[in-house]
Design an enzyme around this catalytic site. Structure first.
Site, PDB file in Angstrom:
ATOM      1  N   THR A 173      38.788  24.590  41.176  1.00 50.14           N
ATOM      2  CA  THR A 173      40.116  25.430  41.335  1.00 50.14           C
ATOM      3  C   THR A 173      40.364  25.722  42.700  1.00 50.14           C
ATOM      4  O   THR A 173      40.832  24.947  43.455  1.00 50.14           O
ATOM      5  CB  THR A 173      40.230  26.467  40.271  1.00 50.14           C
ATOM      6  OG1 THR A 173      39.173  27.302  40.650  1.00 50.14           O
ATOM      7  CG2 THR A 173      40.138  26.103  39.038  1.00 50.14           C
ATOM      8  N   THR A 177      34.554  34.026  37.185  1.00 53.16           N
ATOM      9  CA  THR A 177      35.475  33.056  36.939  1.00 53.16           C
ATOM     10  C   THR A 177      34.728  31.707  37.450  1.00 53.16           C
ATOM     11  O   THR A 177      35.256  31.099  38.495  1.00 53.16           O
ATOM     12  CB  THR A 177      36.882  33.207  37.377  1.00 53.16           C
ATOM     13  OG1 THR A 177      37.783  31.738  37.049  1.00 53.16           O
ATOM     14  CG2 THR A 177      37.094  33.039  39.181  1.00 53.16           C
TER      15      THR A 177
END
Length: 406
Positions: free
Chosen positions: A154, A191
């Site tokens: 990401t 995350t």
């Protein structure tokens, strides 16, 4: 801004019993790999640990449910959209993504583990899954580890991977893994996604115990910003395709394999810190002579999470009083400050609770100017040690997260 002392891993070894397919599904962004399908052999056993965030994402809930019911055959990972905070519709979309894999591959939907990472609170574009899953399936190859490492990114600036082969009881054993993560990184987990595989055969109960222990020594010992995400998952897979069989965790073979896996987990976890959003420093925080593991971790995390400490790290400002203050507010009871010793690498800054007589500002500044160093804290209360890895806090971190959705 480049990652701190980071080298992209290139020499991946295929793991017998695993194939990976990658495609540009267009989940959020165009013209980039954003969907990965991992196919596991029927002999494979899978274990996992997941986020403790109460708002865990729909795919995490489904993944845990499916993992408890069956041995998975497929892992589906999408980036760009976390499918978290999306309510019943998000849950149904995650279920539907498993059904799409089942329709494409011929397995059951419960044999699919879904993983999502990206923006929270936005609905999934299921048309991306309808076109992406068949494309990823047609791309399956045992040699796709490097592309998969990029396909799960990401805000990462670089793909993260590690691979090794080692001889255990005369059997050449392979360990290969990939991870992703750069922000919203804090234990329980972060995350982050991690997928580590070996071709050994490992008893499922042993594998699950190992997965928790290995995560606690790696992915649960890293922190960038103190935020625990909604989607964190770390999976350990044993394909059972090599002659090495582990059924007793106390055997010499098991201990050697565990040690090799621990190294792989730690390399992949530290890579996340080295690639932390806006990071310019990679800092090891070591707390020793503590009375308990909790006490050691409370001290370590208080130092690692302190905005004043982290900004001093970024500025290369040897303001060691900020470290001292953080230790003092960490919640340790009945602190005998005269027993506390603090070092920057081998430079002692605090001795018996006060400034070390040999310390000089020049020596401290020289350590703070380094891109990688250790803050070593001795509490003088017991024999427990804990280590974690963290970063500084830079202007770039603020910019990345301010602009993340734009």
């Amino acid at each position: 801004m480049m990652a701190v002392n980071f080298e992209v891993f290139k020499d991946f070894c295929a793991v017998d019993g695993i194939e990976l397919g990658i495609t540009q599904a267009g989940v959020r962004y165009q013209n980039r790999d954003d969907m990965v399908l991992i196919q596991l052999a029927e002999t494979a056993v899978t274990a996992g640990v997941f986020t403790l965030n109460a708002f865990c994402a729909a795919p995490v809930t489904i993944c845990k449910d499916h993992l408890a019911k069956t041995n998975p055959r497929y892992l589906l990972i999408n980036t760009g959209n976390a499918n978290a905070g999306t309510g019943p519709d998000g849950y149904q979309n995650a279920i539907d993504s498993c059904k799409l894999v089942a329709q494409t591959t011929g397995c059951s939907a419960e044999q699919v583990l879904p993983f999502s990472t990206g923006v929270i609170g936005e609905p999934l574009d299921m048309t991306a899954f309808e076109r992406g899953i068949p494309a990823a399936f047609s791309d399956l190859s045992r040699d796709n580890w490097e592309r998969a490492a990029s396909g799960i990114m990401t805000t990462d600036t670089l793909p993260k991977g590690f691979s090794t082969q080692c001889e255990i009881s005369g059997v050449m054993t392979t360990i290969t893994g990939i991870s992703k993560g750069a922000g919203m990184i804090m234990p329980n987990m972060a995350t982050m996604l991690g997928f580590i595989a070996t071709d050994a055969s490992v008893d499922k109960s042993v594998l699950q115990t190992w997965c928790k222990q290995l995560a606690d020594a790696s992915f649960n010992r890293i922190t960038i910003d103190g935020d625990t995400s909604t989607n964190d998952s770390c999976m350990l897979i044993a394909t059972g395709k090599s002659p090495l069989v582990i059924s007793d965790a106390d055997s010499a073979e098991a201990q050697q394999l565990f040690s090799e896996l621990k190294n792989a987990f730690q390399v992949l976890a530290q890579a996340i810190v080295r690639d932390g959003e806006g990071a310019t420093k990679f800092v090891t925080v070591e707390v020793s002579t503590a009375a308990s593991h909790k006490e050691a971790l409370d001290v370590a995390y208080t130092v690692a999470h302190s905005p004043l400490v982290k900004t001093a790290l970024f500025a290369s400002d040897a303001n060691w009083g900020r470290i001292l203050a953080a230790i003092g507010r960490s919640g340790v009871e009945n602190f005998d400050l005269e027993k506390v010793q603090i070092f920057l690498d081998d430079v002692q800054i605090v001795e018996n609770g006060g400034r070390c007589v040999s310390y000089t500002e020049e020596a401290g500044s020289a350590i703070f100017a380094k891109s990688e160093f250790a803050i070593r804290i001795q509490l003088g209360r017991g024999d427990i040690e804990e280590t974690l890895w963290t970063t500084d806090l830079s202007h770039e971190y603020v910019s990345i997260n301010a602009d993340y959705r734009s």
